[in-house]
Design a protein around this motif. Structure first.
Motif, PDB file in Angstrom:
ATOM      1  N   LEU A  40       0.777  -1.064   0.145  1.00 16.05           N
ATOM      2  CA  LEU A  40      -0.027   0.111  -0.122  1.00 16.05           C
ATOM      3  C   LEU A  40       0.959   1.365  -0.110  1.00 16.05           C
ATOM      4  CD1 LEU A  40      -2.600  -1.135   2.743  1.00 16.05           C
ATOM      5  CD2 LEU A  40      -2.715  -1.129   0.164  1.00 16.05           C
ATOM      6  N   THR A  41       1.191   1.991   1.204  1.00 10.07           N
ATOM      7  CA  THR A  41       1.936   2.668   1.347  1.00 10.07           C
ATOM      8  C   THR A  41       3.567   2.649   0.499  1.00 10.07           C
ATOM      9  OG1 THR A  41       2.832   2.207   3.490  1.00 10.07           O
ATOM     10  CG2 THR A  41       1.183   3.741   3.451  1.00 10.07           C
ATOM     11  N   GLY A  42       3.871   1.408   0.642  1.00 13.58           N
ATOM     12  CA  GLY A  42       5.448   1.300  -0.067  1.00 13.58           C
ATOM     13  C   GLY A  42       5.330   1.458  -1.714  1.00 13.58           C
ATOM     14  N   VAL A  43       4.245   0.795  -2.244  1.00 18.44           N
ATOM     15  CA  VAL A  43       4.177   1.186  -3.546  1.00 18.44           C
ATOM     16  C   VAL A  43       3.713   2.760  -3.902  1.00 18.44           C
ATOM     17  CG1 VAL A  43       2.703   0.847  -5.528  1.00 18.44           C
ATOM     18  CG2 VAL A  43       3.350  -1.026  -4.122  1.00 18.44           C
ATOM     19  N   ALA A  44       3.075   3.277  -3.048  1.00 18.45           N
ATOM     20  CA  ALA A  44       2.785   4.835  -3.359  1.00 18.45           C
ATOM     21  C   ALA A  44       4.209   5.547  -3.239  1.00 18.45           C
ATOM     22  CB  ALA A  44       1.666   5.174  -2.415  1.00 18.45           C
ATOM     23  N   ILE A  45       4.930   4.986  -2.088  1.00 16.48           N
ATOM     24  CA  ILE A  45       6.231   5.889  -1.890  1.00 16.48           C
ATOM     25  C   ILE A  45       7.039   5.817  -3.386  1.00 16.48           C
ATOM     26  CG2 ILE A  45       8.261   6.076  -0.672  1.00 16.48           C
ATOM     27  CD1 ILE A  45       6.562   5.500   1.714  1.00 16.48           C
ATOM     28  N   ALA A  46       7.013   4.206  -3.871  1.00 15.36           N
ATOM     29  CA  ALA A  46       7.993   4.170  -4.920  1.00 15.36           C
ATOM     30  C   ALA A  46       7.571   5.031  -6.176  1.00 15.36           C
ATOM     31  CB  ALA A  46       7.925   2.668  -5.270  1.00 15.36           C
ATOM     32  N   ILE A  47       6.184   5.008  -6.434  1.00 18.23           N
ATOM     33  CA  ILE A  47       5.858   6.052  -7.573  1.00 18.23           C
ATOM     34  C   ILE A  47       6.212   7.603  -7.283  1.00 18.23           C
ATOM     35  CG2 ILE A  47       3.635   6.674  -8.742  1.00 18.23           C
ATOM     36  CD1 ILE A  47       2.204   4.244  -7.950  1.00 18.23           C
ATOM     37  N   THR A  48       5.904   7.923  -5.843  1.00 17.15           N
ATOM     38  CA  THR A  48       6.143   9.416  -5.811  1.00 17.15           C
ATOM     39  C   THR A  48       7.875   9.568  -5.930  1.00 17.15           C
ATOM     40  OG1 THR A  48       4.397   9.391  -4.132  1.00 17.15           O
ATOM     41  CG2 THR A  48       5.853  11.222  -3.918  1.00 17.15           C
ATOM     42  N   LEU A  49       8.497   8.680  -5.436  1.00 18.88           N
ATOM     43  CA  LEU A  49      10.123   9.055  -5.353  1.00 18.88           C
ATOM     44  C   LEU A  49      10.479   8.437  -6.933  1.00 18.88           C
ATOM     45  CD1 LEU A  49      11.234   8.034  -2.055  1.00 18.88           C
ATOM     46  CD2 LEU A  49      10.623  10.411  -2.791  1.00 18.88           C
ATOM     47  N   GLY A  50      10.067   7.679  -7.369  1.00 24.27           N
ATOM     48  CA  GLY A  50      10.823   6.957  -8.849  1.00 24.27           C
ATOM     49  C   GLY A  50       9.742   7.138  -9.905  1.00 24.27           C
ATOM     50  N   GLY A  51       8.708   7.672  -9.835  1.00 21.79           N
ATOM     51  CA  GLY A  51       7.992   7.726 -10.903  1.00 21.79           C
ATOM     52  C   GLY A  51       7.041   6.460 -11.435  1.00 21.79           C
ATOM     53  N   VAL A  92      -3.907  11.584  -9.228  1.00 20.85           N
ATOM     54  CA  VAL A  92      -3.544  12.563  -8.166  1.00 20.85           C
ATOM     55  C   VAL A  92      -2.311  12.967  -8.166  1.00 20.85           C
ATOM     56  CG1 VAL A  92      -5.351  11.575  -6.528  1.00 20.85           C
ATOM     57  CG2 VAL A  92      -3.101  10.376  -6.932  1.00 20.85           C
ATOM     58  N   LEU A  93      -1.298  12.312  -9.062  1.00 21.67           N
ATOM     59  CA  LEU A  93      -0.155  12.526  -9.150  1.00 21.67           C
ATOM     60  C   LEU A  93       0.225  14.036 -10.077  1.00 21.67           C
ATOM     61  CD1 LEU A  93       1.884   9.394  -9.240  1.00 21.67           C
ATOM     62  CD2 LEU A  93       1.659  10.835  -7.430  1.00 21.67           C
ATOM     63  N   ASP A  94      -0.826  14.271 -10.839  1.00 16.51           N
ATOM     64  CA  ASP A  94      -0.807  15.296 -11.955  1.00 16.51           C
ATOM     65  C   ASP A  94      -0.752  16.759 -11.129  1.00 16.51           C
ATOM     66  OD1 ASP A  94      -0.998  13.674 -13.860  1.00 16.51           O
ATOM     67  OD2 ASP A  94      -3.120  13.736 -14.247  1.00 16.51           O
ATOM     68  N   HIS A  95      -1.301  16.628  -9.679  1.00 15.67           N
ATOM     69  CA  HIS A  95      -1.412  17.981  -8.805  1.00 15.67           C
ATOM     70  C   HIS A  95      -0.128  18.104  -8.214  1.00 15.67           C
ATOM     71  CE1 HIS A  95      -5.673  17.778  -9.717  1.00 15.67           C
ATOM     72  NE2 HIS A  95      -5.485  16.627  -9.134  1.00 15.67           N
ATOM     73  N   PRO A  96       0.641  19.312  -8.180  1.00 15.52           N
ATOM     74  CA  PRO A  96       1.914  19.628  -7.661  1.00 15.52           C
ATOM     75  C   PRO A  96       1.857  19.450  -6.018  1.00 15.52           C
ATOM     76  CG  PRO A  96       1.008  21.583  -8.489  1.00 15.52           C
ATOM     77  CD  PRO A  96       0.130  20.453  -9.010  1.00 15.52           C
ATOM     78  N   ASP A  97       0.720  19.693  -5.651  1.00 18.73           N
ATOM     79  CA  ASP A  97       0.675  19.375  -4.231  1.00 18.73           C
ATOM     80  C   ASP A  97       0.156  18.132  -3.502  1.00 18.73           C
ATOM     81  OD1 ASP A  97      -1.948  20.020  -5.037  1.00 18.73           O
ATOM     82  OD2 ASP A  97      -2.487  21.464  -3.518  1.00 18.73           O
ATOM     83  N   ALA A  98       0.368  17.279  -4.550  1.00 18.64           N
ATOM     84  CA  ALA A  98      -0.114  15.768  -3.946  1.00 18.64           C
ATOM     85  C   ALA A  98       0.509  15.019  -2.799  1.00 18.64           C
ATOM     86  CB  ALA A  98       0.189  14.784  -5.130  1.00 18.64           C
ATOM     87  N   PRO A  99      -0.227  14.648  -1.967  1.00 16.08           N
ATOM     88  CA  PRO A  99       0.195  14.203  -0.505  1.00 16.08           C
ATOM     89  C   PRO A  99       1.092  13.063  -0.826  1.00 16.08           C
ATOM     90  CG  PRO A  99      -2.168  13.535  -0.998  1.00 16.08           C
ATOM     91  CD  PRO A  99      -1.538  14.465  -2.047  1.00 16.08           C
ATOM     92  N   PHE A 100       1.599  12.539   0.362  1.00 20.81           N
ATOM     93  CA  PHE A 100       2.698  11.319   0.207  1.00 20.81           C
ATOM     94  C   PHE A 100       2.038  10.177   1.202  1.00 20.81           C
ATOM     95  CE2 PHE A 100       6.698   9.569   1.532  1.00 20.81           C
ATOM     96  CZ  PHE A 100       7.409   9.554   0.318  1.00 20.81           C
ATOM     97  N   GLY A 101       2.373   8.999   0.905  1.00 17.39           N
ATOM     98  CA  GLY A 101       2.227   7.776   1.436  1.00 17.39           C
ATOM     99  C   GLY A 101       0.660   7.688   1.610  1.00 17.39           C
ATOM    100  N   ILE A 102      -0.047   7.054   2.610  1.00 19.37           N
ATOM    101  CA  ILE A 102      -1.269   6.692   2.751  1.00 19.37           C
ATOM    102  C   ILE A 102      -2.198   7.894   2.383  1.00 19.37           C
ATOM    103  CG2 ILE A 102      -1.676   7.433   5.170  1.00 19.37           C
ATOM    104  CD1 ILE A 102      -2.566   4.041   3.596  1.00 19.37           C
ATOM    105  N   ARG A 103      -2.081   9.191   2.632  1.00 13.97           N
ATOM    106  CA  ARG A 103      -3.009  10.137   2.056  1.00 13.97           C
ATOM    107  C   ARG A 103      -3.021  10.079   0.634  1.00 13.97           C
ATOM    108  NH1 ARG A 103      -0.407  14.745   5.812  1.00 13.97           N
ATOM    109  NH2 ARG A 103       1.515  13.551   5.486  1.00 13.97           N
TER     110      ARG A 103
END
Length: 475
Positions: free
Chosen positions: A77-88, A321-332
């Motif tokens: 869950l959060t791990g995959v979300a973090i991977a997408i946020t940091l690694g695209g 959600v990643l299209d927004h510059p102020d997208a939250p991190f992790g579970i949010r």
């Protein structure tokens, strides 16, 4: 402290683990003639889950659920979300790649765990990498070192990480204070582990299939609301994986490196293939042939990474959600992704799923830790009680510490375990490949594969009496 952890994390993953994991997976895939692709139908065969009558071991189905209990956690869950946020988005492609090749690694390590398993408390089967390091390689010191890393990581670090995820989700989604979550979770953990390994296996048997099915229903619902975006999301994953999105901006090398590192880290954390944790569960099973549990755990990698993690990735990417510059991190980030499709129920649904995923992981990790504790020394009741109290304390404390530090510690311990385990399974891969080929040969002959240790002179003197031969079990 964070800077020091970052340094070790970078050294271990960027310079060692990526090449070792990927290289081992490719090497074993070739040695096994691309078995994860040519035998994919066998992963779904009911024969893999047929109960065995030996009372000393658990059924293959219960062991599958136990291993999935440990695998399916915050990494999905959060791990995959973090991977997408940091690694695209490209991180997802590399997560798929490492999972596919790691299926061959999972086959070998879990086959070895079955070959070298022994009898533990009350004559029940037990084993894992520490046992094949001692019996197969004759290196007890290596087994003790691996067991120490397993006890610290699974008993303390990973459990604290899963507890932290529950606390974060409860706070951000339900506004429950961290201290309240810590007290409730520590109490529930104490009640569960007081029943020992048997109670954890019972919980896994019922809760793991239920929570996985519920999450996949949620994923289908959310992705269905954004189905028109699915083709372009798939294209984006492949483009980002090779830096085609970043090439125009001059950030090609950095973008690809981040995608590979994040994708492989999260893929390994989720699937655990090559780390040496799942063999601790595989050794508990009663099967007629060691390779049967190898295929069983290949199926676990398939479910965990290629199904559950992919579901999380598609939820996030199709939501936009990643299209927004102020997208939250992790579970949010995940909550924001599912809210348009679930409305006001998103925070409740996600909180329940995070709790289920993380709590079963705490339970599964406890089993692995206790199993390795018994390898070093048959723990007296008083020593086992002290260990259980320490696990409960770590679960309580994990709810209150910084999340980023826990992720770094988890990555570092996982890297150290993987280095030891991959070294051992590469050295023992010859016998494991031979056993797997024997399993396939018997299947081609229309037989139910049965393991006969007399056909392997290289195993003479290495196997525990009464486990695979016809002598009566020890009392």
């Amino acid at each position: 402290m964070n800077d020091l952890l970052d340094f070790f994390d970078t050294i271990l993953w960027s310079s060692i683990l990526i090449y070792l994991l990927f290289g081992t997976g490719i090497y074993l895939t070739f040695r096994l003639s691309f078995i994860q692709f040519r035998r994919v139908r066998h992963l779904f065969s009911p024969a893999l889950f047929k109960p065995n009558q030996d009372p000393r071991g658990a059924s293959a189905w219960r062991v599958l659920c136990l291993s999935l209990a440990s695998r399916i956690g915050t990494g999905n869950l959060t791990g995959v979300a973090i991977a997408i946020t940091l690694g695209g988005p490209g991180a997802i492609f590399w997560m798929w790649v490492i999972a596919l090749f790691s299926m061959a690694t999972a086959l070998i390590e879990n086959t070895l765990a079955q070959i070298y398993k022994g009898a533990g408390e009350r004559g029940k089967f037990r084993g894992g990498p520490a046992d094949y390091m001692e019996k197969g390689l004759g290196m007890r010191w290596m087994g003790i070192l691996f067991s120490f890393l397993m006890v610290v990581s699974c008993g303390f670090v990973f459990s604290a990480l899963q507890a932290n995820s529950i606390a974060q989700a409860s706070f951000h989604l339900l506004h429950v204070p961290h201290l309240t979550t810590a007290a409730i979770l520590a109490t529930m953990t104490a009640l569960l582990i007081s029943g020992g390994i048997r109670s954890v296996i019972w919980l896994s048997k019922w809760l793991v299939p239920l929570m996985a099915f519920a999450y996949l229903l949620l994923a289908v619902w959310v992705i269905g609301h954004n189905i028109e975006k699915l083709p372009q999301v798939i294209a984006l994953v492949f483009k980002s994986a090779f830096g085609l999105q970043e090439a125009a901006s001059g950030a090609l090398a950095y973008g690809v490196t981040q995608a590979i590192t994040q994708g492989m880290q999260r893929g390994v954390f989720a699937s655990e293939a090559g780390v040496g944790s799942s063999p601790n569960a595989a050794a508990m099973a009663s099967v007629s042939h060691p390779a049967a549990m190898g295929f069983n755990q290949m199926f676990a990698v398939f479910i965990d990474t290629l199904v559950i993690c992919t579901a999380t990735a598609l939820i996030v990417l199709t939501s936009g959600v990643l299209d927004h510059p102020d997208a939250p991190f992790g579970i949010r980030l995940l909550q924001q992704a599912i809210t348009p499709a679930t409305g006001g129920l998103s925070h409740i649904a996600l909180a329940v799923l995070v709790f289920s995923f993380a709590f079963t992981s705490i339970a599964g990790n406890y089993v692995y830790a206790e199993n390795n504790l018994s390898f070093v020394h048959n723990a007296a009741p008083a020593k086992r009680l002290i260990f259980r109290l320490l696990v409960i304390v770590m679960v309580f404390g994990g709810c209150l510490v910084e999340l980023q530090m826990l992720w770094k510690l988890a990555d570092i311990f996982m890297a150290l375990m993987a280095i030891l385990n991959l070294t051992a399974l590469l050295l023992l891969s010859g016998i494991a490949v031979k056993v797997v080929k024997d399993y396939e040969r018997q299947q081609r002959m229309g037989k139910i594969p049965v393991f006969n240790p007399d056909h392997y002179p290289e195993l003479r003197g290495q196997l525990e009496p009464g486990i695979w031969d016809k002598s009566p079990p020890r009392r």
